[in-house]
Design an enzyme around this catalytic site. Structure first.
Site, PDB file in Angstrom:
ATOM      1  N   ASP A   1       0.819  -1.224   0.000  1.00 13.62           N
ATOM      2  CA  ASP A   1       0.000   0.000   0.000  1.00 13.62           C
ATOM      3  C   ASP A   1       0.852   1.272   0.000  1.00 13.62           C
ATOM      4  OD1 ASP A   1      -2.354   1.421   0.012  1.00 13.62           O
ATOM      5  OD2 ASP A   1      -2.542   1.410   2.200  1.00 13.62           O
TER       6      ASP A   1
ATOM      7  N   ASN B   1     -11.079  -2.672  -4.772  1.00 11.92           N
ATOM      8  CA  ASN B   1     -10.315  -1.718  -5.590  1.00 11.92           C
ATOM      9  C   ASN B   1     -10.978  -1.388  -6.934  1.00 11.92           C
ATOM     10  OD1 ASN B   1      -7.083  -2.854  -4.355  1.00 11.92           O
ATOM     11  ND2 ASN B   1      -8.274  -1.087  -3.709  1.00 11.92           N
TER      12      ASN B   1
HETATM   13  C1  IPE Z   1      -5.364  -2.578   0.313  1.00  8.90           C
HETATM   14  O1  IPE Z   1      -5.080  -1.250   0.109  1.00  8.90           O
HETATM   15  C2  IPE Z   1      -5.352  -3.315  -1.000  1.00  8.90           C
HETATM   16  C3  IPE Z   1      -4.059  -3.430  -1.641  1.00  8.90           C
HETATM   17  C4  IPE Z   1      -2.925  -2.950  -1.213  1.00  8.90           C
HETATM   18  C5  IPE Z   1      -4.073  -4.172  -2.870  1.00  8.90           C
HETATM   19  P1  IPE Z   1      -6.216  -0.144  -0.057  1.00  8.90           P
HETATM   20  O2  IPE Z   1      -5.523   1.126  -0.350  1.00  8.90           O
HETATM   21  O3  IPE Z   1      -7.223  -0.613  -1.040  1.00  8.90           O
HETATM   22  O4  IPE Z   1      -6.877  -0.148   1.383  1.00  8.90           O
HETATM   23  P2  IPE Z   1      -7.705   0.963   2.143  1.00  8.90           P
HETATM   24  O5  IPE Z   1      -8.775   1.452   1.202  1.00  8.90           O
HETATM   25  O6  IPE Z   1      -6.746   2.069   2.494  1.00  8.90           O
HETATM   26  O7  IPE Z   1      -8.238   0.301   3.365  1.00  8.90           O
HETATM   27  C1  IPE Z   2      -1.764   0.177  -3.213  1.00 10.27           C
HETATM   28  O1  IPE Z   2      -1.506   1.539  -3.279  1.00 10.27           O
HETATM   29  C2  IPE Z   2      -2.070  -0.424  -4.570  1.00 10.27           C
HETATM   30  C3  IPE Z   2      -3.465  -0.834  -4.735  1.00 10.27           C
HETATM   31  C4  IPE Z   2      -4.382  -0.770  -3.834  1.00 10.27           C
HETATM   32  C5  IPE Z   2      -3.816  -1.387  -6.026  1.00 10.27           C
HETATM   33  P1  IPE Z   2      -2.676   2.597  -3.279  1.00 10.27           P
HETATM   34  O2  IPE Z   2      -3.063   2.877  -4.686  1.00 10.27           O
HETATM   35  O3  IPE Z   2      -3.783   2.183  -2.382  1.00 10.27           O
HETATM   36  O4  IPE Z   2      -1.927   3.854  -2.693  1.00 10.27           O
HETATM   37  P2  IPE Z   2      -2.536   4.923  -1.682  1.00 10.27           P
HETATM   38  O5  IPE Z   2      -2.997   4.162  -0.480  1.00 10.27           O
HETATM   39  O6  IPE Z   2      -3.651   5.624  -2.392  1.00 10.27           O
HETATM   40  O7  IPE Z   2      -1.381   5.812  -1.377  1.00 10.27           O
HETATM   41 MG    MG Z   3      -4.116   2.474  -0.400  1.00 16.40          MG
END
Ligand code: IPE
Ligand code: IPE
Ligand code: MG
Length: 243
Positions: free
Chosen positions: A25, A73
């Site tokens: 993340d 997602n």
């Molecule tokens: C969790 O991250 C999913 C992945 C890293 C693939 P998210 O960015 O989707 O989680 P939340 O929304 O902050 O809980």
């Molecule tokens: C994790 O990074 C990747 C996925 C969830 C696919 P994020 O895209 O959630 O990155 P932040 O949390 O917005 O910084």
């Molecule tokens: Mg995230």
């Protein structure tokens, strides 16, 4: 062999977990900080994943499970989802080329039905190649949700029960209906990016996992950072409810 200092100040051998799981993340915030589009963050995150997977293999881990795309997602803008899918395709294609040589087994965990036919095909191919290999295993969680996994398992079990294939259910038997069938539970779950939650990751399997959180954003996650997490894990005392 690496050592760390225990509470008494004595050198103790580092305990390498059998199975590490990572919530990759912070890609979006990493890109935003640099004035780049979120997709650039995902590309950088994919690079980090390659590097960390190699490190885990070299450290002698048996399993690495990474959260790449959750069942939630899909709520993101379609352009971002498409960019992530393209990166995943690229990674799988590359894996197909190298996995035999590098001795990496790769399985996808998640509901593949809504994915593109190309991604599904690549996923099937990597699974096929992996079955012939031995050793280090990477599980790529793609369109994965812990609750979804449990609901699917319950449905499948109910079907098998109705057909008379199985009898009563216990925890071990239930585990065989999950994507993670046959894989030991993660010893250590790492979440970078400063968020203190599991976000629907390995809900069943994390019952006794050690959790490690760091503020570092995933694209900045380094081998040294992984070592720090393993060192923290080595200091933990796991009791599993015992004394
Ligand atoms: C969790 O991250 C999913 C992945 C890293 C693939 P998210 O960015 O989707 O989680 P939340 O929304 O902050 O809980
Ligand atoms: C994790 O990074 C990747 C996925 C969830 C696919 P994020 O895209 O959630 O990155 P932040 O949390 O917005 O910084
Ligand atoms: Mg995230």
């Amino acid at each position: 062999m690496k050592f760390f200092k225990n509470k008494a100040g004595r050198a103790e051998e580092l305990r390498i977990p059998r199975h590490i799981a990572i919530i990759m993340d912070g890609n979006g915030r990493w890109a935003k900080k640099r004035g780049l589009p979120r997709t650039a963050g995902h590309a950088a995150g994919a690079e980090t994943f390659r590097k960390i997977a190699t490190r885990c293999k070299n450290l002698g881990l048996e399993y690495l499970t990474v959260y790449a795309f959750s069942t939630e997602n899909w709520k993101r803008p379609p352009e971002e989802v498409a960019a992530i899918m393209t990166l995943l395709e690229k990674y799988l294609l590359e894996a197909i080329e190298k996995m035999e040589k590098e001795g990496i087994r790769l399985f996808i965990m998640g509901d593949m039905a809504p994915l593109s036919p190309r991604l599904r095909e690549l996923a099937e191919l990597t699974a096929e190649i992996s079955k012939k290999l031995e050793g280090f295993q990477v599980n790529l969680c793609l369109n994965y949700g812990g609750r979804d996994e449990i609901v699917r398992a319950v449905r499948k079990y109910a079907q098998d029960y109705k057909s008379g294939l199985v009898g009563g259910l216990d925890e071990e038997g239930f585990g065989r209906y999950l994507y993670s069938a046959g894989i030991p539970d993660p010893d250590l779950i790492i979440r970078p990016s400063g968020e203190l939650r599991l976000s629907n990751f390995l809900i069943w399997q994390s019952a006794y996992s050690e959790l490690y959180f760091t503020d570092v954003l995933w694209p900045d996650f380094s081998e040294a950072e992984l070592d720090r997490a393993i060192e923290a894990y080595s200091r933990r005392e796991r009791r599993f409810g015992g004394t």
